[in-house]
Design an enzyme around this catalytic site. Structure first.
Site, PDB file in Angstrom:
ATOM      1  N   GLY A  22      44.794  41.095  44.330  1.00 19.97           N
ATOM      2  CA  GLY A  22      44.042  39.978  43.768  1.00 19.97           C
ATOM      3  C   GLY A  22      44.487  39.703  42.355  1.00 19.97           C
ATOM      4  N   GLY A  24      42.805  38.203  38.353  1.00 22.61           N
ATOM      5  CA  GLY A  24      41.652  37.829  37.555  1.00 22.61           C
ATOM      6  C   GLY A  24      42.081  37.122  36.291  1.00 22.61           C
ATOM      7  N   GLY A  25      41.144  37.054  35.341  1.00 21.07           N
ATOM      8  CA  GLY A  25      41.418  36.318  34.115  1.00 21.07           C
ATOM      9  C   GLY A  25      42.463  36.966  33.237  1.00 21.07           C
ATOM     10  CG  MET A  26      41.866  39.551  30.595  1.00 19.09           C
ATOM     11  SD  MET A  26      41.358  40.848  29.413  1.00 19.09           S
ATOM     12  CE  MET A  26      40.530  41.999  30.483  1.00 19.09           C
ATOM     13  CB  ALA A  27      45.230  42.214  34.980  1.00 20.74           C
ATOM     14  CB  VAL A  29      44.698  44.027  41.142  1.00 23.73           C
ATOM     15  CG1 VAL A  29      44.458  45.507  41.437  1.00 23.73           C
ATOM     16  CG2 VAL A  29      43.785  43.555  40.025  1.00 23.73           C
ATOM     17  CE  LYS A  44      41.843  45.636  37.816  1.00 20.80           C
ATOM     18  NZ  LYS A  44      40.566  45.143  37.233  1.00 20.80           N
ATOM     19  CG  ASP A 137      34.726  41.603  31.181  1.00 17.03           C
ATOM     20  OD1 ASP A 137      33.808  40.764  31.313  1.00 17.03           O
ATOM     21  OD2 ASP A 137      35.841  41.484  31.725  1.00 17.03           O
TER      22      ASP A 137
END
Length: 878
Positions: A22, A24-27, A29, A44, A137
């Site tokens: 998947g 996300g906003g930063m990384a 995976v 990640k 977070d």
């Protein structure tokens, strides 16, 4: 080049990227295989624009602060680095789902589930806060659910990004934190953020689990932040009237705008959730710290930030009778509870449950391991403090006196007692370490010998008072005394019996059949009589209970208690029950059974191509084709033959207990010990053929006389008996002749040139080499060394706990240099009898645990006796 290919190339030899999980906003995976440790991990990789803004060196320096976090509800950081310009960090791969996945599926969680998960998140955050680490977070996407329990991921990653990126973060267009769970001070961009920001996020996540949506939503980030800054969240009770007032109070206090108005710690958050006080009265009063009634001990739930190791949460509670909450007590990261057997290498290990609960439940004592030695540690259940107990070096199997003032334990071949505060230990008994050790009063201990046929009464002031044999046909290696009746509940080889010390009567514990008659024997371990109920751990580690008939010595149909404990191949179930009825146990992992591996000098274990199972004893044929392994099953033991070349397997023998199988040098025959009921036999046979077994010796005792330890040639076999005497036999001759070699030898092996014997001395606890035939000359190789194995005529391999050493000798059997480290494996399983055997190519084979060799926490169940009664009575009604 595609990012996945770049990553694979840069990490070649360390990790193999399998697929993307998947983004996300930063990384992004990825699922990967950790080559060195043979495990699946999640990697990640920060998005390239973010990595460019940060710079690799600074980010990796900052992320190191999170690597020291180790806690049952924190997903640990395993590795990090810069792979060709790609900044990455590595975590264990969890095959479950995220809290977000569950919320999307269910929207609202059952109240008890939400409270339990919130408690686990709170405990993880509290542990980090105690080390000065703020998550920043917390959100459902960062909460992983494994077996229904929470693991908080990405600890400190947001902080590392912020610290590394500094002012450059504004260039990325990314914000730290997620608006629905972001505290007002984070939304305002304040530079100083403390633990109360995480408490706000915890309140928001708990709110969503209960209400089905976060406290503030909106069409845009700006709209959500505007609501966070200006509005009050809608009350929970108005949306879901079944929410307890304490839970609503905790959540609403966590969501206060000003940090100073919030609940101060995660521990206070949990305590508030547990309170049943009305919401109106709680708003004008300090948060009460709940106290248990005397039997569960108020100290067990004193929650402070310092108690980073003490997690509490509510279990499923019927509306008519709230159940006491389970809670965890974790150990210092550097001093976990070792689950490994002692390095003595003798007996059945029944005394090796390596923790004990104090009678007043103020503390526990547990065994921590450093390399090849151990120390007993005191772990308070009042304030979570922990310290080593002076005078307990090399100790295991701690047992606390009824008044809590003294500690009995085993160290090597000695049984000792020491004040609970530590000091110079007093020797109580020396020789073979006991299979079971039990305080029956402040002035008397009971020690069961290693073969389970005799017991010793010990006085903590003077030592051995009396040694007596157990009644005929009794065998007892796991014991719980029934003092009032003068009886023992004895366990041996997955069976139990009631032994009357006054009359000599022995009653095997059996089930009551549906028609009231005597049924099958009960199979399990760690048998305990709690009031009128018998509790035990079944083969799969699940705790079961049944009503016990003291007259007929039968139990009714057992019921599951919904608790699974770690238990090892020799039947040690890692649990204890306090005098006041609190159960403490090491929860079982989802990964069951062990795997057979091969290990070479300085290398890493490589799995053999066979199934996972509970392997107890094993031997590899010298052509390295066939593995014989004794596997424990719910119905007894099976001797399975695995063909390592074509993957085929067959079950050759089935019995209640099967001893160490040993292949002949030619690999066409096998010696093995077989026990059924109260009769045993030492036999030889040929697996894969229809030929009958050749019985070399029989016995009407529970344990047969002989066990093979070295099938040297067709006419020379070394054997031992249950009293650890070493003998030689010629299996080709009848009648069988048994010649004595030694009366104190365990694991006796003959050098390839048949000139020297190596063995572990039962009396001195030393590894010894002597001439063959025995002529009095002996050379001590190492103290405490066990399971010697000749690699050549001049090289001897031996084990000390989870480490192997190689000794070099000259032609006369003298050491030429100090033994050197050969290899080490903390997941090594010390099984019954031989725990490692030759791989016949310079290495060894053994069973490797499916779980770590230590435990980071113990789980407690207060009012365990009441739970047992409720479960059994409920099953009876149904």
């Amino acid at each position: 080049m595609h990012q996945e290919q770049r990553l694979n190339d840069a990490l070649a030899g360390r990790y193999v990227i399998m697929r993307q999980l998947g983004a996300g906003g930063m990384a992004t995976v990825y699922l990967a295989q950790d080559i060195k440790h043979d495990r699946e991990v999640a990697i990640k990789v920060l998005h390239p624009e973010l990595a460019a803004a940060l710079g690799g060196d600074r980010f990796l320096t900052e992320i190191k602060t999170t690597a020291r976090l180790q806690h049952p509800h924190i997903l640990p950081l395993l590795d990090s680095g810069d792979a060709g310009g790609l900044l990455f960090y590595v975590m264990p791969f969890v095959a479950g789902e995220t809290l977000r996945d569950r919320l999307e599926r269910e929207r609202q969680l059952p109240i008890d589930d939400a409270v339990r998960i919130a408690g686990e998140i709170a405990d993880a955050l509290g542990a980090a806060h105690a080390q000065g680490i703020i998550h920043r977070d917390v959100k459902p996407e960062n909460i992983l659910l494994q077996g229904g329990h929470a693991l908080v991921a990405d600890f400190g990653i947001a902080l590392a990004v912020q610290q590394a990126g500094g002012a450059r973060m504004t260039q990325t267009g990314l914000s730290l934190g997620t608006p629905q769970y972001m505290s007002p001070e984070q939304a305002l961009g304040e530079k100083t953020i403390d633990a109360r920001a995480d408490i706000y996020a915890l309140g928001a996540v708990t709110y969503e689990m209960l209400a089905g949506e976060p406290p503030f939503t909106g069409p845009s980030v700006q709209a959500i932040i505007a609501r966070v800054m200006s509005e009050e969240p809608r009350g929970l009770a108005s949306q879901r009237k079944s929410i307890p007032p304490g839970v609503e109070y905790a959540v609403m206090r966590a969501l206060e705008k000003l940090p100073a108005d919030r609940i101060g710690t995660t521990a206070e958050f949990v305590a508030a959730m547990r309170s049943d006080a009305p919401l109106t009265s709680m708003r004008s009063a300090a948060i009460p710290v709940q106290r248990r009634r005397a039997r569960t001990n108020a100290a067990l739930i004193a929650l402070t930030v310092a108690s980073i190791a003490l997690a509490t949460w509510a279990l499923t509670r019927p509306s008519h009778a709230p159940a006491s909450a389970m809670f965890d007590a974790a150990f210092p990261d550097s001093e976990p509870l070792t689950l490994a057997m002692s390095s003595g290498g003798t007996g059945f290990g029944a005394a090796k449950n390596n923790f004990a609960i104090a009678p007043d439940e103020q503390f526990i004592v547990y065994t921590a391991q450093h390399n090849d030695s151990t120390t007993l540690w005191y772990r308070s259940l009042v304030d979570a403090s922990a310290h080593a107990i002076p005078g307990t070096g090399g100790g295991n199997a701690p047992r606390i006196s009824p008044d809590g003032s003294r500690l009995a334990f085993v160290a090597g071949n000695r049984t000792l007692v020491v004040p609970i505060t530590g000091g110079e230990p007093r020797l109580l008994m020396e020789g073979v370490p006991p299979a079971s050790l039990l305080w029956v009063s402040n002035a008397r201990l009971m020690a069961l010998d290693n073969d389970g046929f005799n017991l010793a009464w010990l006085d903590p002031e003077v030592g051995v008072v009396e040694k007596v044999p157990l009644p005929s046909k009794a065998r007892c290696v796991v014991v719980q005394a029934i003092i009032d009746a003068g009886q023992l509940v004895c366990g041996f080889n997955e069976a139990a019996s009631i032994v009357d010390l006054k009359t000599g009567a022995v009653w095997p514990l059996r089930l009551r059949a549906s028609d009231g008659s005597v049924g099958a024997a009960v199979s399990g371990t760690a048998f305990r009589l709690i009031g009128e109920y018998m509790v035990y751990a079944a083969f799969d580690g699940s705790l079961r209970a049944a009503r016990y008939d003291h007259v007929a010595h039968l139990i009714d149909r057992p019921v599951s208690l919904g608790i699974s404990v770690v238990r090892d191949p020799v039947g040690v179930a890692h649990l204890d029950v306090s005098a006041n009825g609190t159960l403490g146990f090491v929860p079982a992992s989802a990964e069951a059974g062990g795997r057979m591996v091969v290990l070479h000098e300085g290398g890493t274990p490589a799995p053999l191509p066979i199934e996972r199972a509970v392997f107890n004893r094993f031997d590899l044929s010298r052509d390295r084709r066939n593995l014989a392994a004794v596997v424990t099953t719910p119905d007894g033991e099976e001797l399975r033959i695995y063909d390592l070349r074509n993957g085929r397997q067959q079950t050759w023998l089935r019995a209640a207990s099967i001893g160490a199988p040993l292949w002949s040098p030619s690999g066409d025959r096998m010696l093995v010990r077989v026990v059924n009921g109260d009769r045993g036999a030492f036999v030889m046979g040929s697996p894969g053929t229809s030929s009958a077994l050749d019985t070399l010796m029989q016995s009407d005792r529970v344990a047969p006389v002989l066990d093979a330890v070295d099938f040297f040639s067709d006419t020379l076999v070394l054997v031992r008996n249950s009293s650890f005497g070493a003998y030689r036999i010629d299996p080709s001759k009848r009648p069988l002749r048994v010649d004595t070699l030694s009366n104190d030898a365990i694991f006796t092996v003959l050098s390839p040139d048949a000139k020297h014997l190596a063995w572990h001395s039962d009396v001195t606890n030393q590894l010894v080499v002597g001439s063959f035939p025995p002529a009095g000359k002996r050379q001590v190789i190492a103290a405490g060394g066990v399971e010697p194995m000749w690699l050549s005529n001049t090289e001897l391999l031996y084990r000390s706990n989870v480490t192997w050493y190689k000794a070099r000798l000259d032609g006369s059997g003298e050491l030429t240099a100090a033994p050197a480290l050969w290899a080490r494996d903390t997941r090594f399983l010390d099984t019954r009898g031989w725990s490692n055997r030759p791989s016949w190519d310079g290495g060894i084979i053994y069973s490797q645990s499916g779980v770590p060799a230590d435990a980071r926490y113990v789980r407690f169940v207060p009012d365990f006796a009441a739970r047992v009664k409720a479960a059994v009575d409920a099953a009876k009604r149904n």
